[in-house]
Enzyme design. Structure first.
Site, mmCIF file in Angstrom:
data_model
loop_
_atom_site.group_PDB
_atom_site.id
_atom_site.type_symbol
_atom_site.label_atom_id
_atom_site.label_comp_id
_atom_site.label_asym_id
_atom_site.label_seq_id
_atom_site.Cartn_x
_atom_site.Cartn_y
_atom_site.Cartn_z
ATOM 1 N N CYS A 48 0.681 -1.266 0.003
ATOM 2 C CA CYS A 48 -0.045 0.069 0.160
ATOM 3 C C CYS A 48 0.699 1.273 0.062
ATOM 4 O O CYS A 48 0.296 2.312 -0.204
ATOM 5 C CB CYS A 48 -0.853 0.004 1.291
ATOM 6 S SG CYS A 48 -1.976 -1.469 1.205
ATOM 7 N N HIS A 97 -3.518 7.119 1.412
ATOM 8 C CA HIS A 97 -3.779 5.717 1.044
ATOM 9 C C HIS A 97 -5.211 5.363 1.790
ATOM 10 O O HIS A 97 -5.523 5.709 2.780
ATOM 11 C CB HIS A 97 -2.895 4.721 1.758
ATOM 12 C CG HIS A 97 -3.113 3.228 1.717
ATOM 13 N ND1 HIS A 97 -3.692 2.781 0.266
ATOM 14 C CD2 HIS A 97 -3.431 2.369 2.505
ATOM 15 C CE1 HIS A 97 -4.006 1.495 0.474
ATOM 16 N NE2 HIS A 97 -3.694 1.226 1.783
ATOM 17 N N ASN A 99 -10.085 -0.269 -0.846
ATOM 18 C CA ASN A 99 -8.661 -0.478 -0.758
ATOM 19 C C ASN A 99 -7.983 -1.135 -2.192
ATOM 20 O O ASN A 99 -8.121 -2.283 -2.162
ATOM 21 C CB ASN A 99 -8.198 -1.175 0.395
ATOM 22 C CG ASN A 99 -6.709 -1.249 0.641
ATOM 23 O OD1 ASN A 99 -5.820 -0.784 -0.107
ATOM 24 N ND2 ASN A 99 -6.076 -1.467 1.684
HETATM 25 O O1 UT7 Z 1 -4.060 -1.138 3.476
HETATM 26 C C1 UT7 Z 1 -2.907 -2.078 4.115
HETATM 27 C C2 UT7 Z 1 -3.144 -1.583 5.368
HETATM 28 N N1 UT7 Z 1 -4.377 -1.966 6.039
HETATM 29 C C3 UT7 Z 1 -5.123 -1.281 6.901
HETATM 30 O O2 UT7 Z 1 -4.706 -0.345 7.298
HETATM 31 C C4 UT7 Z 1 -6.126 -1.883 7.616
HETATM 32 C C5 UT7 Z 1 -6.215 -1.904 8.942
HETATM 33 N N2 UT7 Z 1 -7.300 -2.460 9.670
HETATM 34 C C6 UT7 Z 1 -8.415 -1.851 9.558
HETATM 35 O O3 UT7 Z 1 -8.992 -1.422 8.885
HETATM 36 C C7 UT7 Z 1 -9.407 -2.687 10.681
HETATM 37 O O4 UT7 Z 1 -8.711 -3.262 11.355
HETATM 38 C C8 UT7 Z 1 -10.369 -3.688 9.981
HETATM 39 C C9 UT7 Z 1 -11.531 -2.996 9.336
HETATM 40 C C10 UT7 Z 1 -9.927 -4.416 9.361
HETATM 41 C C11 UT7 Z 1 -11.406 -4.329 11.229
HETATM 42 O O5 UT7 Z 1 -11.830 -3.317 12.213
HETATM 43 P P1 UT7 Z 1 -11.948 -3.282 13.527
HETATM 44 O O6 UT7 Z 1 -12.618 -2.124 14.097
HETATM 45 O O7 UT7 Z 1 -10.381 -3.261 13.899
HETATM 46 O O8 UT7 Z 1 -12.366 -4.763 14.062
HETATM 47 P P2 UT7 Z 1 -12.017 -6.030 14.631
HETATM 48 O O9 UT7 Z 1 -10.795 -6.678 13.895
HETATM 49 O O10 UT7 Z 1 -11.467 -5.527 15.943
HETATM 50 O O11 UT7 Z 1 -13.307 -6.792 14.788
HETATM 51 C C12 UT7 Z 1 -14.274 -6.331 15.538
HETATM 52 C C13 UT7 Z 1 -15.167 -7.319 15.372
HETATM 53 C C14 UT7 Z 1 -14.892 -8.693 15.726
HETATM 54 O O12 UT7 Z 1 -15.986 -9.442 16.444
HETATM 55 P P3 UT7 Z 1 -15.828 -9.808 17.788
HETATM 56 O O13 UT7 Z 1 -14.659 -10.727 18.111
HETATM 57 O O14 UT7 Z 1 -15.847 -8.521 18.594
HETATM 58 O O15 UT7 Z 1 -17.278 -10.523 18.115
HETATM 59 C C15 UT7 Z 1 -14.736 -9.554 14.276
HETATM 60 O O16 UT7 Z 1 -14.982 -10.874 14.212
HETATM 61 O O17 UT7 Z 1 -15.967 -7.289 14.060
HETATM 62 C C16 UT7 Z 1 -15.907 -8.639 13.600
HETATM 63 N N3 UT7 Z 1 -15.578 -8.514 12.186
HETATM 64 C C17 UT7 Z 1 -16.736 -8.591 11.294
HETATM 65 N N4 UT7 Z 1 -18.091 -8.334 11.371
HETATM 66 C C18 UT7 Z 1 -18.851 -8.395 10.352
HETATM 67 C C19 UT7 Z 1 -14.715 -8.359 11.446
HETATM 68 N N5 UT7 Z 1 -14.687 -8.249 10.056
HETATM 69 C C20 UT7 Z 1 -16.116 -8.289 10.102
HETATM 70 C C21 UT7 Z 1 -16.983 -8.135 9.024
HETATM 71 N N6 UT7 Z 1 -18.328 -8.059 9.193
HETATM 72 N N7 UT7 Z 1 -16.435 -7.785 7.694
#
Ligand code: UT7
Length: 335
Positions: free
Chosen positions: A119, A260, A290
């Site tokens: 990225c 980005h 992305n």
């Molecule tokens: O481009 C390269 C660099 N990449 C980035 O900069 C991406 C960086 N990361 C992010 O943008 C975020 O971490 C994500 C968008 C990937 C995830 O968001 P988050 O707020 O960090 O969520 P999380 O991973 O902490 O997950 C929170 C909850 C979890 O459920 P529990 O364990 O709280 O019950 C996940 O299982 O959300 C759940 N979850 C989803 N729910 C519905 C994770 N993905 C999904 C989904 N739909 N697609």
């Protein structure tokens, strides 16, 4: 290179982008994994993304961008000295996708190579390309960011498959006519100690493709979302602030910030740290998601076509991604 040693400045003289026709909405993704439009919108800012057809390669998008850049600038392929394509989804392991672009646009004199920095790929590549202009080695360098992320998506993994899209964008770099416009400064970084928090495990020399790697779904992108999120929030802000401050600037001096587009929350946090008014941030994550190396040049090309940049305006691009890699480039707009 120290300011005094630069022979020329590398100015952006054309921008272009390509987005595939196929629109994939959050509602479409809801049919594939246990997710919701509401979760994707509120956690990332993404509403829809574009996907290439399965049999279409990354070079299709990169060649379209290259051809459009030539058309917009009124150049022929023979006018280009070097082509750099930033990508992590090349058509093949080798040769470089940049060579396919070189042939595809008839850049008969150009040499060509790919650059892999995920990225941060476009910020790395535009900085690399600028060096050849600054030294006087080349007159025209084409820099393209292109990724077909759909080929790396595991549609059984809701934590990654909702995040990405396909696309390409690029610029032509030339010697600045007045010596004032162009790349003013950059900061680039890498930290290979955290490879496993954002990567594709198999398909390289460490784990070549086998039936087992395919069965174990190891050819798809994997991400420790929360770890990368924390890293991205901190580094996008840190490197952006560092670069503007060391140039005696504040956020309000910037006309546009082109970050980005991985997550709107990461971008908002960086803009806040920079004291940047909201209307100075270029956002298209809602429509494009992305697209890895393509997010910044697509957003830049949209801003350019929308007339958001005038000669003399200051523009900051910042990328953060796999590697881990991160960096910023500061430009003064104009020829
Ligand atoms: O481009 C390269 C660099 N990449 C980035 O900069 C991406 C960086 N990361 C992010 O943008 C975020 O971490 C994500 C968008 C990937 C995830 O968001 P988050 O707020 O960090 O969520 P999380 O991973 O902490 O997950 C929170 C909850 C979890 O459920 P529990 O364990 O709280 O019950 C996940 O299982 O959300 C759940 N979850 C989803 N729910 C519905 C994770 N993905 C999904 C989904 N739909 N697609």
């Amino acid at each position: 290179m120290a300011e005094t040693e630069k022979k020329f400045r590398a100015a952006i003289t054309a921008t272009a982008r390509f987005l595939p026709d196929k629109v994939v909405t959050n509602a479409d993704i809801e049919k594939l994994v246990d997710t919701s439009d509401e979760w994707i919108r509120t956690r990332t800012g993404i509403v829809e993304r574009r996907f290439l057809e399965e049999d279409e390669p990354t070079s299709k998008m990169a060649i379209a961008v290259g051809a459009d850049l030539l058309r917009k600038r009124g150049l022929s392929g023979d006018d280009i000295d070097l082509i750099i394509v930033a990508t992590i989804t090349p058509d093949m392991v080798f040769p470089a996708t940049a060579c396919l672009v070189q042939h595809g646009i008839g850049a008969n004199r150009a040499w060509a190579y790919d650059l892999s920095a995920a990225c941060s790929g476009f910020v790395y590549a535009i900085t690399a390309g600028a060096q050849f202009i600054e030294t006087g080695a080349h007159r025209r360098v084409m820099v393209i960011g292109a990724d077909k992320m759909s080929m790396l998506l595991d549609f059984t993994d809701r934590t990654t498959c909702v995040l990405f899209g396909d696309g390409a964008g690029g610029v032509i770099l030339e010697r600045s006519e007045d010596g004032a416009a162009g790349l003013l400064d950059f900061e680039l970084y890498a930290d290979g100690s955290s490879v496993d928090c954002l990567y594709v495990k198999a398909g390289g020399s460490r784990a070549p493709a086998t039936h087992q790697t395919v069965d174990a779904r190891e050819h798809y992108v994997r991400q420790e979302g929360a770890t990368v999120f924390k890293f991205a929030v901190s580094k996008m802000a840190e490197v952006s602030v560092s670069l503007i401050e060391r140039n005696g600037l504040t956020g309000t001096d910037l006309k546009l910030f082109v970050p980005h587009q991985a997550n709107k929350r990461i971008i908002d946090a960086a803009a806040e740290r920079m004291d940047l008014p909201k209307d100075r941030v270029v956002l298209n994550i809602d429509r494009c998601a992305n697209t890895t190396a393509a997010t910044i040049p697509i957003a830049l090309s949209e801003a350019d076509d929308d007339g958001r940049l005038q000669s003399g305006d200051l523009l900051l691009m910042t990328g953060v991604g796999g590697g881990l890699t991160w960096g910023s480039a500061l430009f003064r707009w104009g020829h």
